[in-house]
Design an enzyme around this catalytic site. Structure first.
Site, PDB file in Angstrom:
ATOM      1  N   LYS A   1     -34.594  -2.211  57.160  1.00 28.53           N
ATOM      2  CA  LYS A   1     -34.356  -1.128  58.113  1.00 28.53           C
ATOM      3  C   LYS A   1     -34.048   0.169  57.384  1.00 28.53           C
ATOM      4  CE  LYS A   1     -33.011  -2.875  62.614  1.00 28.53           C
ATOM      5  NZ  LYS A   1     -34.117  -2.137  63.223  1.00 28.53           N
TER       6      LYS A   1
ATOM      7  N   HIS B   1     -18.000   5.330  95.786  1.00 30.97           N
ATOM      8  CA  HIS B   1     -18.934   4.735  94.837  1.00 30.97           C
ATOM      9  C   HIS B   1     -18.908   3.216  94.869  1.00 30.97           C
ATOM     10  CE1 HIS B   1     -19.622   8.761  93.498  1.00 30.97           C
ATOM     11  NE2 HIS B   1     -18.356   8.919  93.163  1.00 30.97           N
TER      12      HIS B   1
ATOM     13  N   ARG C   1     -21.390   6.700  88.201  1.00 27.92           N
ATOM     14  CA  ARG C   1     -22.561   7.315  87.582  1.00 27.92           C
ATOM     15  C   ARG C   1     -23.861   6.591  87.908  1.00 27.92           C
ATOM     16  NH1 ARG C   1     -20.938   8.729  81.484  1.00 27.92           N
ATOM     17  NH2 ARG C   1     -22.955   9.757  81.541  1.00 27.92           N
TER      18      ARG C   1
ATOM     19  N   PRO D   1     -18.249  -0.250  79.328  1.00 29.06           N
ATOM     20  CA  PRO D   1     -18.388  -1.656  79.194  1.00 29.06           C
ATOM     21  C   PRO D   1     -19.165  -2.017  77.994  1.00 29.06           C
ATOM     22  CG  PRO D   1     -19.088  -0.928  81.335  1.00 29.06           C
ATOM     23  CD  PRO D   1     -18.599   0.181  80.552  1.00 29.06           C
ATOM     24  N   GLU D   2     -18.419  -2.372  77.028  1.00 26.09           N
ATOM     25  CA  GLU D   2     -19.034  -3.084  75.915  1.00 26.09           C
ATOM     26  C   GLU D   2     -18.662  -4.548  76.125  1.00 26.09           C
ATOM     27  OE1 GLU D   2     -18.369  -1.168  72.112  1.00 26.09           O
ATOM     28  OE2 GLU D   2     -17.909   0.721  73.102  1.00 26.09           O
TER      29      GLU D   2
END
Length: 301
Positions: A166, A104, A123, A2-3
């Site tokens: 950065k 799950h 997970r 999931p992005e």
DNA sequence: CCGCGGGCCTGAGAGC
DNA sequence: TGCTCTCAGGCCCGCG
């Protein structure tokens, strides 16, 4: 999963089912996700009407009539599916074909509409947490998040400023949720490819006078920064349109697969031909900050 | 501030 | 068939 595009796909699937519905009962089958469930989790949900379902970065936020907000994160392997009440416990039912058992299925929201919303996460890197709406701006999980990549505030000026000074790579900077919130490994690789920028490039090179100190005024965004923002917009919008990418776990709430994985230009294409017309290069993979980076060294500079 | 390694978990796929 | 090994879309922590 999931992005951002996958989470947004899930949100769009859940919204018509959840908004306006009352949670008759929240059934917690396993309380040890990444963050242990609050002791009063189920009772704070019980009887509450869901007034809206939003998204912030990779988080889903369900607004409740009580003034609470239910925060949900899918981690690496989380998914939601919507089933009719009687079938929530029926493995392999046609409403949610997954070919496996439902070992799950950690949370089931039984809704007044007769639908059940089932959260499945093998997970258990996902999480659910209830936060008072008025305390949302102090919520640690959300506090440090950078701008929404599809929001109005996110543009080349902002991205260049966030990357100014950065010392890290562009790849690492884009994965940093404080810089921009919602990208993950796949879409960072794809966006850098589209922008023709090397994942190894220094993040600070998005603004003029590379190496300038963070926040110093006067650093202008380069054309690279503009290209990158455009690429991020394009890849996210296209992916959302496609229902996200289904590699292993992601499914839409109906159980259907997303299909943006067929549009990957570099991700998971190591050794294959670069798809840029006339390039003739080969997609390469290497490890950056512990994660696979896919790119075309001929196109991306 | 930065990179790195390790950890949290389970499952899929490759190789033997 | 089954074992072992590696790797995975996220994120957090501590170390140097």
């Amino acid at each position: 999963m999931p992005e951002l595009p996958e989470v947004e796909t899930v949100r769009r699937g859940l919204q018509p089912v959840m908004e306006g519905a009352r949670i008759i009962k929240a059934e917690v089958r396993r309380a040890d996700l990444r963050v242990p469930f609050q002791r009063d989790f189920a009772s704070r949900l019980q009887g509450q009407t869901v007034t809206g379902l939003g998204r912030r970065a990779k988080y889903l936020l369900a607004d409740l009539a009580s003034g609470d907000v239910l925060l949900m994160h899918l981690g690496m392997s989380g998914s939601f599916r919507v089933v009719k009440a009687d079938h929530a416990k029926t493995p392999g039912h046609f409403h949610h074909p997954r070919g496996k058992d439902d070992a799950h299925d950690h949370v089931v929201l039984h809704l007044s509409s007769g639908a059940d919303v089932v959260f499945n996460d093998p997970r258990r890197f996902g999480l659910m947490k209830i936060v008072a709406r008025k305390a949302l701006d102090q919520e640690p999980l959300l506090r440090g998040l950078g701008p929404e990549p599809l929001g109005n505030e996110f543009d080349a000026v902002m991205l260049a400023r966030a990357c100014a000074g950065k010392k890290t790579s562009l790849k690492a900077a884009l994965l940093d949720q404080r810089v921009v919130a919602g990208l993950g490994n796949i879409y960072v690789c794809e966006a850098l490819y589209r922008a023709r920028l090397s994942p190894r490039r220094l993040a600070a090179t998005l603004s003029t006078k590379a190496g300038q100190r963070k926040g110093v005024a006067g650093g202008e965004p380069t054309d690279h920064a503009r290209r990158l923002v455009a690429a991020i917009h394009a890849v996210l919008n296209e992916a959302i349109k496609a229902g996200g990418s289904s590699l292993r776990d992601h499914r839409q709430t109906t159980g259907e697969l997303g299909y943006f994985q067929h549009s990957f230009q570099v991700y998971d294409r190591e050794g294959e031909k670069c798809r840029s017309p006339g390039c003739g290069g080969t997609v390469q993979r290497f490890t950056q900050n512990g994660r696979s980076t896919f790119w075309c060294p001929k196109c991306q500079k």
